[in-house]
Enzyme design. Structure first.
Site, PDB file in Angstrom:
ATOM      1  N   LYS A 153     -13.398  -0.724   4.937  1.00 18.01           N
ATOM      2  CA  LYS A 153     -13.885  -1.655   3.911  1.00 18.01           C
ATOM      3  C   LYS A 153     -14.939  -2.596   4.482  1.00 18.01           C
ATOM      4  O   LYS A 153     -15.943  -2.864   3.827  1.00 18.01           O
ATOM      5  CB  LYS A 153     -12.741  -2.486   3.335  1.00 18.01           C
ATOM      6  CG  LYS A 153     -11.415  -1.773   3.226  1.00 18.01           C
ATOM      7  CD  LYS A 153     -11.294  -0.896   2.019  1.00 18.01           C
ATOM      8  CE  LYS A 153      -9.986  -0.120   2.100  1.00 18.01           C
ATOM      9  NZ  LYS A 153      -9.632   0.615   0.936  1.00 18.01           N
TER      10      LYS A 153
ATOM     11  N   TRP B 166       0.865  -1.185   0.000  1.00 22.59           N
ATOM     12  CA  TRP B 166       0.000   0.000   0.000  1.00 22.59           C
ATOM     13  C   TRP B 166       0.900   1.233   0.000  1.00 22.59           C
ATOM     14  O   TRP B 166       1.852   1.318   0.774  1.00 22.59           O
ATOM     15  CB  TRP B 166      -0.866  -0.025   1.258  1.00 22.59           C
ATOM     16  CG  TRP B 166      -1.779   1.130   1.471  1.00 22.59           C
ATOM     17  CD1 TRP B 166      -2.651   1.656   0.571  1.00 22.59           C
ATOM     18  CD2 TRP B 166      -1.942   1.883   2.686  1.00 22.59           C
ATOM     19  NE1 TRP B 166      -3.343   2.683   1.147  1.00 22.59           N
ATOM     20  CE2 TRP B 166      -2.923   2.847   2.441  1.00 22.59           C
ATOM     21  CE3 TRP B 166      -1.344   1.828   3.939  1.00 22.59           C
ATOM     22  CZ2 TRP B 166      -3.335   3.752   3.403  1.00 22.59           C
ATOM     23  CZ3 TRP B 166      -1.746   2.717   4.908  1.00 22.59           C
ATOM     24  CH2 TRP B 166      -2.733   3.667   4.649  1.00 22.59           C
TER      25      TRP B 166
ATOM     26  N   ASP C 215      -0.937  -4.610   9.582  1.00 25.51           N
ATOM     27  CA  ASP C 215      -1.890  -3.675   9.009  1.00 25.51           C
ATOM     28  C   ASP C 215      -3.115  -4.490   8.600  1.00 25.51           C
ATOM     29  O   ASP C 215      -3.039  -5.331   7.692  1.00 25.51           O
ATOM     30  CB  ASP C 215      -1.244  -2.990   7.790  1.00 25.51           C
ATOM     31  CG  ASP C 215      -2.122  -1.872   7.252  1.00 25.51           C
ATOM     32  OD1 ASP C 215      -3.202  -1.634   7.815  1.00 25.51           O
ATOM     33  OD2 ASP C 215      -1.713  -1.247   6.257  1.00 25.51           O
TER      34      ASP C 215
HETATM   35  C1  LIG Z   1      -3.212  -2.125   3.355  1.00 23.68           C
HETATM   36  C2  LIG Z   1      -4.005  -0.936   3.732  1.00 23.68           C
HETATM   37  N1  LIG Z   1      -3.805  -0.383   4.922  1.00 23.68           N
HETATM   38  C3  LIG Z   1      -4.505   0.672   5.335  1.00 23.68           C
HETATM   39  C4  LIG Z   1      -5.452   1.240   4.528  1.00 23.68           C
HETATM   40  C5  LIG Z   1      -6.140   2.443   5.108  1.00 23.68           C
HETATM   41  O1  LIG Z   1      -7.413   2.624   4.873  1.00 23.68           O
HETATM   42  P1  LIG Z   1      -8.306   3.705   5.643  1.00 23.68           P
HETATM   43  O2  LIG Z   1      -7.413   4.773   6.146  1.00 23.68           O
HETATM   44  O3  LIG Z   1      -9.234   4.169   4.598  1.00 23.68           O
HETATM   45  O4  LIG Z   1      -8.956   2.944   6.732  1.00 23.68           O
HETATM   46  C6  LIG Z   1      -5.694   0.715   3.254  1.00 23.68           C
HETATM   47  C7  LIG Z   1      -6.658   1.320   2.336  1.00 23.68           C
HETATM   48  O5  LIG Z   1      -6.710   1.124   1.162  1.00 23.68           O
HETATM   49  C8  LIG Z   1      -4.969  -0.413   2.851  1.00 23.68           C
HETATM   50  O6  LIG Z   1      -5.153  -1.000   1.669  1.00 23.68           O
END
Ligand SMILES: Cc1ncc(COP(=O)(O)O)c(C=O)c1O
Length: 413
Positions: free
Chosen positions: A260, A132, A214
């Site tokens: 998600k 990411w 994560d």
């Molecule tokens: C691997 C990963 N970590 C963290 C996030 C963080 O998402 P959010 O800040 O929208 O909760 C994402 C979002 O695409 C992700 O793919």
């Protein structure tokens, strides 16, 4: 004294958000966006989960617009812990966890970086290649140099276990941080098998490395909330509960997102959990996390958290949520199958089995940069230059068009 000016060079625009703006501006009637990591229903529209709708209706009748405390909602935190660790494990280790509500998964990753940069003082953070996009930026902002470890082999479309272990064995040092994605790895859709997680934990343990899990796709990945948290729970058992003596491993932490799995992208709901070694108390760490939060945003947003805790705290809503997870993960699986089937039927050159074997939101197609450019310029299909597609952007109405376009740019056998 000469006057100082802030002569700041323009930073490069964010790739995905830039592409989304280009997509929005494209007037083509058959344009397709496979960029964003956000669920779309069978009509290509954002989907409000029925469980979330019901919780919102309840909250509208029972409004609360007061500030939350610095650490967030205690009820939400309890649910967040039970979700990621499981009810039994979170009860067993409850005095060793410091948890705080965060500004979604991104904020939880940020909290990990700030806290660990200050208190663990790693030489480096090891991030998967690829990963990411924000991992690198977040740790750079926290002033910790990063190093990549190989994660994915494009030859085998699977985890490059040898490369990963070799890098950690030869380069990582005591207290260095290793970022691991708990499930549905972004962008590859390829996870470690249980046997591979077991192999990895030995290296982490022996070298005293500090893992940041994560977890952005729990439940969303497969529909199975517990299955998607298997690796996290296994690592907690191995590193914390089964630690042989007091000369233990330094602990681990989890950055948890609810974007998600609840379809609540804009509400920014997340949690950060730090699990300290068994013979430590987590009180000091908890106070430090709160000090960081207080100085950064004072206290986290209430509304989204109220939705999540309303759903998770009510038997009926929770089973509706489970159904919602099944709906989302089943549609994604179906679209993977449909795309693969069409590519094979068209005789598109290459092996497309990986489209179906990968899991979660994304597929690492293996399309080259040039092929991605042709898809955009000739067919108005938008995806990241790495060849990553968000499977959520596919539906019965466009999967044929996308498969044919891929067939055109790749060629046939
Ligand atoms: C691997 C990963 N970590 C963290 C996030 C963080 O998402 P959010 O800040 O929208 O909760 C994402 C979002 O695409 C992700 O793919």
């Amino acid at each position: 004294m000469a006057r100082q000016y802030l002569d700041i060079p323009v930073a490069p625009a964010d790739l995905a958000f830039g592409l989304m703006a280009d997509f929005d501006a494209d007037p083509h009637p058959h344009k397709v966006s496979l960029i964003a990591g956000a669920y779309r229903d069978e009509n290509g529209l954002p989907w409000v989960l029925p469980s979330v709708k019901e919780a919102k209706a309840y909250l509208e009748k029972n409004p609360n617009h007061e500030y939350l405390g610095i650490a967030g909602s205690p009820t939400f935190i309890k649910h967040a812990q039970s979700l990621i660790f499981g009810v039994n494990l979170s009860e067993t280790i409850k005095t060793h966890i410091a948890s705080i509500q965060t500004v979604s998964g991104t904020g939880a990753n940020h909290m990990a970086a700030l806290f660990l940069a200050k208190h663990l003082r790693p030489q480096r953070v090891f991030i998967p290649s690829p990963t990411w996009v924000n991992h690198e930026s977040i740790w750079t902002m926290a002033g910790v140099p990063h190093e990549e470890y190989p994660y994915y082999s494009s030859d085998t479309h699977s985890v490059d276990m040898g490369g990963m272990l070799n890098t950690l064995e030869t380069k990582a040092e005591l207290n260095d941080v290793v970022i691991l994605q708990a499930c549905a790895h972004n962008p590859t859709g390829v996870d470690l098998s249980k046997a591979q997680w077991e192999e990895l934990v030995h290296v982490i343990k022996r070298k005293n490395l500090f893992v940041v899990f994560d977890s952005a796709y729990q439940g969303f990945a497969t529909g199975d909330v517990d299955g998607d948290a298997w690796a996290v729970r296994y690592f907690v058992e191995q590193l914390i509960l089964n630690a042989e003596s007091d000369a233990t491993h330094p602990g681990l932490c989890i950055a948890q997102s609810f974007s998600k799995n609840f379809g609540l992208y804009g509400e920014r709901i997340g949690a950060f959990h730090l699990v300290v070694p068994r013979h430590f108390s987590s009180q000091g760490a908890q106070s430090e996390l709160m000090a960081i939060a207080r100085s950064e945003y004072s206290n986290p947003p209430r509304f989204g958290t109220s939705i999540v805790q309303t759903v998770l705290g009510d038997d009926h809503l929770r089973s509706q949520w489970q159904e919602d997870l099944n709906t989302m993960s089943a549609r994604i699986k179906k679209m993977r199958h449909e795309l693969r089937r069409r590519l094979e039927k068209l005789g598109t050159a290459g092996d497309w089995a990986h489209i179906e074997s990968q899991i979660g939101m994304f597929s690492y197609t293996g399309l080259s940069r040039q092929q991605v450019e042709r898809l955009r310029n000739e067919f108005h299909i938008y995806l990241l230059p790495s060849g990553r597609v968000s499977i959520c952007g596919l539906n019965e109405g466009n999967v044929d068009y996308v498969a044919r376009a891929i067939g055109e740019v790749v060629g046939s056998e």
